[in-house]
Design a protein around this motif. Structure first.
Motif, mmCIF file in Angstrom:
data_model
loop_
_atom_site.group_PDB
_atom_site.id
_atom_site.type_symbol
_atom_site.label_atom_id
_atom_site.label_comp_id
_atom_site.label_asym_id
_atom_site.label_seq_id
_atom_site.Cartn_x
_atom_site.Cartn_y
_atom_site.Cartn_z
ATOM 1 N N GLY A 5 0.758 -1.231 0.000
ATOM 2 C CA GLY A 5 0.000 0.000 0.000
ATOM 3 C C GLY A 5 0.785 1.275 0.000
ATOM 4 O O GLY A 5 0.621 2.088 0.889
ATOM 5 N N PRO A 11 -7.250 0.329 0.028
ATOM 6 C CA PRO A 11 -7.780 -0.495 -1.070
ATOM 7 C C PRO A 11 -7.331 -1.958 -0.980
ATOM 8 O O PRO A 11 -8.123 -2.868 -1.243
ATOM 9 C CB PRO A 11 -7.210 0.159 -2.331
ATOM 10 N N ARG A 14 -9.180 -3.670 2.066
ATOM 11 C CA ARG A 14 -10.561 -4.009 1.741
ATOM 12 C C ARG A 14 -10.625 -5.226 0.826
ATOM 13 O O ARG A 14 -11.422 -6.151 1.032
ATOM 14 C CB ARG A 14 -11.272 -2.835 1.082
ATOM 15 N N ALA A 15 -9.784 -5.245 -0.209
ATOM 16 C CA ALA A 15 -9.787 -6.382 -1.142
ATOM 17 C C ALA A 15 -9.424 -7.678 -0.417
ATOM 18 O O ALA A 15 -10.068 -8.716 -0.635
ATOM 19 C CB ALA A 15 -8.805 -6.120 -2.282
ATOM 20 N N ASN A 26 -18.907 -6.408 3.346
ATOM 21 C CA ASN A 26 -18.636 -5.017 2.982
ATOM 22 C C ASN A 26 -19.198 -4.071 4.041
ATOM 23 O O ASN A 26 -18.556 -3.090 4.404
ATOM 24 C CB ASN A 26 -19.224 -4.710 1.602
ATOM 25 N N LEU A 106 -6.714 5.151 -6.244
ATOM 26 C CA LEU A 106 -6.995 4.032 -5.334
ATOM 27 C C LEU A 106 -7.989 4.434 -4.247
ATOM 28 O O LEU A 106 -8.904 3.675 -3.917
ATOM 29 C CB LEU A 106 -5.692 3.535 -4.696
ATOM 30 N N VAL A 107 -7.815 5.615 -3.693
ATOM 31 C CA VAL A 107 -8.737 6.085 -2.661
ATOM 32 C C VAL A 107 -10.137 6.259 -3.239
ATOM 33 O O VAL A 107 -11.140 5.860 -2.626
ATOM 34 C CB VAL A 107 -8.228 7.395 -2.020
ATOM 35 N N SER A 109 -11.482 4.722 -5.868
ATOM 36 C CA SER A 109 -12.099 3.426 -6.183
ATOM 37 C C SER A 109 -12.573 2.727 -4.913
ATOM 38 O O SER A 109 -13.628 2.094 -4.903
ATOM 39 C CB SER A 109 -11.132 2.538 -6.960
ATOM 40 N N THR A 110 -11.830 2.855 -3.820
ATOM 41 C CA THR A 110 -12.254 2.258 -2.559
ATOM 42 C C THR A 110 -13.497 2.953 -2.029
ATOM 43 O O THR A 110 -14.406 2.300 -1.516
ATOM 44 C CB THR A 110 -11.118 2.325 -1.523
ATOM 45 N N LYS A 113 -16.483 1.578 -3.872
ATOM 46 C CA LYS A 113 -16.821 0.227 -3.413
ATOM 47 C C LYS A 113 -17.482 0.256 -2.044
ATOM 48 O O LYS A 113 -18.434 -0.483 -1.793
ATOM 49 C CB LYS A 113 -15.578 -0.658 -3.381
#
Length: 162
Positions: A5, A11, A14-15, A26, A106-107, A109-110, A113
């Motif tokens: 990271g 991200p 979480r994945a 989630n 990345l932030v 996209s997280t 989600k």
């Protein structure tokens, strides 16, 4: 995860926690992350401590935190020493600009989600928009905004449940 990271572990956490290992749903992830954000310290470290404690008590909490923080801390010290020597080079400056764009992506996209698993009531949407407006647009300080919006959100949800 700590080594994956650069610019943020969220991200990858979480994945790994939700998608790959299914340790949390989630919704559970979002709830623990929210709690981790209001506690002192980095939110993902707080999340790792809570998750480690959930599965293996105090030893699990210590192992989760150590695993997430120890190796990256040593690596960070090495990077800081290199940066101190080469920070003025144009190549290094361009690399940092590129890494900032990747971290922002990345932030974002997280966030998308995490938002997919949240309730879509008018109350949740209004509180979310209020947070974006006050912190993101108006750039008000986080603590006063939290001191107003968290009790307001709790009150709205409590009234809705009655």
């Amino acid at each position: 995860m700590g080594l994956s990271g650069f610019g943020g572990v969220l991200p990858f956490a979480r994945a790994g926690i939700v998608d790959r290992n299914r340790w949390l749903s989630n919704t559970e992830f979002a709830e623990l992350l929210s709690l981790g954000q209001v506690l002192p310290g980095p939110n993902v470290v707080n999340l790792s401590v809570m998750l480690g404690y959930r599965y293996h008590g105090v030893r699990g909490a210590a192992a989760a935190m150590g695993g997430l923080v120890l190796t990256p801390a040593v690596l960070l010290l090495l990077i800081v020493m290199l940066y101190d020597q080469f920070s003025a080079l144009p190549l290094v400056q361009n690399l940092l600009k590129g890494m900032a764009a990747v971290a922002a992506g990345l932030v974002l996209s997280t966030a998308v989600k995490l938002a997919q698993g949240q309730s879509r009531t008018w109350r949740a949407v209004c509180i979310g928009l209020a947070v974006v407006l006050t912190i993101g647009v108006l750039q008000w300080p986080l603590l006063p905004v939290m001191l107003v919006l968290i009790p307001l959100a709790l009150l709205l949800e409590w009234r809705a449940m009655r």
